[in-house]
Design a protein around this motif. Structure first.
Motif, PDB file in Angstrom:
ATOM      1  N   VAL A 190       0.836  -1.201   0.000  1.00  0.00           N
ATOM      2  CA  VAL A 190       0.000   0.000   0.000  1.00  0.00           C
ATOM      3  C   VAL A 190       0.877   1.260   0.000  1.00  0.00           C
ATOM      4  N   MET A 191       1.934   1.244   0.794  1.00  0.00           N
ATOM      5  CA  MET A 191       2.852   2.383   0.840  1.00  0.00           C
ATOM      6  C   MET A 191       3.502   2.609  -0.524  1.00  0.00           C
ATOM      7  N   ARG A 192       3.943   1.529  -1.156  1.00  0.00           N
ATOM      8  CA  ARG A 192       4.575   1.648  -2.466  1.00  0.00           C
ATOM      9  C   ARG A 192       3.575   2.107  -3.522  1.00  0.00           C
ATOM     10  N   GLY A 193       2.350   1.601  -3.446  1.00  0.00           N
ATOM     11  CA  GLY A 193       1.335   2.019  -4.398  1.00  0.00           C
ATOM     12  C   GLY A 193       0.993   3.495  -4.248  1.00  0.00           C
ATOM     13  N   THR A 194       0.913   3.958  -2.999  1.00  0.00           N
ATOM     14  CA  THR A 194       0.639   5.370  -2.744  1.00  0.00           C
ATOM     15  C   THR A 194       1.746   6.249  -3.309  1.00  0.00           C
ATOM     16  N   LEU A 195       2.991   5.828  -3.093  1.00  0.00           N
ATOM     17  CA  LEU A 195       4.120   6.596  -3.626  1.00  0.00           C
ATOM     18  C   LEU A 195       4.120   6.584  -5.145  1.00  0.00           C
TER      19      LEU A 195
END
Length: 210
Positions: A88-93
């Motif tokens: 989720v963090m990588r997708g948000t970035l």
């Protein structure tokens, strides 16, 4: 080179809980021992960071990600959810990076401003802004490709494959990318920008004019 060592250490530290979880789950196919292995590894990394006199909040944040992943897996019973918080963090970035690049606020530049306590001073240097933008764009393309592959594996519930890809493919790719992009950044910033408002090179123009 200090920055490259920090990147290498970060990649290794984030990989250790994944290695613990993946190896344990591939061997036992049991969630409890797999989470235990991951949390032990994450706790060891956090303790090492604290003993190295690093900021405690950074160590706790790293352990917190593993703890959140363990909580998700415990609640859902799905081993692939261990990778969901970071995904989720990588997708948000991945979504935010193109927007920031269009706003002339590359995340690498923002991180540089925070680490050096110079804020947004680098934006007044045309060479620095261009270098951070190009390097960040290349990193975005690499990371977006790897993230898309992990999303595909997650949707297929391939927990072991996600861990194996992260350790065997992603970690070496990130390390190699860090080395290549550092050299690219050094090449792009090898000459001064000669801008009148540049905080890094303006004094050089003034000295040359005397």
């Amino acid at each position: 080179m200090h920055l490259l060592r920090r990147v290498g250490a970060h990649v290794l530290e984030t990989a250790l809980p994944v290695i613990g979880f993946t190896v344990a789950y591939a061997t036992t196919r049991q969630i409890a021992p797999s989470l235990a292995a991951a949390l032990v590894a994450a706790a060891a990394v956090a303790l090492f960071r604290v003993r190295q006199a690093q900021k405690p909040w950074a160590a706790l944040a790293g352990f917190g990600v593993s703890a959140a992943a363990a909580a998700l897996v415990t609640a859902s019973g799905n081993a692939a959810d261990f990778f969901l918080p970071l995904l989720v963090m990588r997708g948000t970035l991945a979504v935010a990076t193109p927007i920031l690049l269009l706003l002339r606020l590359p995340p690498f530049g923002l991180a540089y401003g925070v680490l050096t306590r110079q804020g947004l001073a680098w934006r007044r240097c045309a060479i620095q802004l261009r270098a951070f933008t190009i390097v960040n764009l290349v990193w975005f393309l690499v990371d977006a490709t790897l993230t898309a592959n992990q999303i595909r594996l997650y949707l297929d519930d391939q927990a072991v494959a996600m861990g194996a890809v992260k350790v065997l493919i992603e970690a070496p790719t990130y390390l190699l990318s860090a080395v290549v992009l550092w050299r690219l950044y050094r090449r792009l910033t090898a000459r001064p920008c000669h801008g009148p408002t540049c905080p890094y090179h303006a004094h050089e123009d003034q000295a040359a004019a005397r």
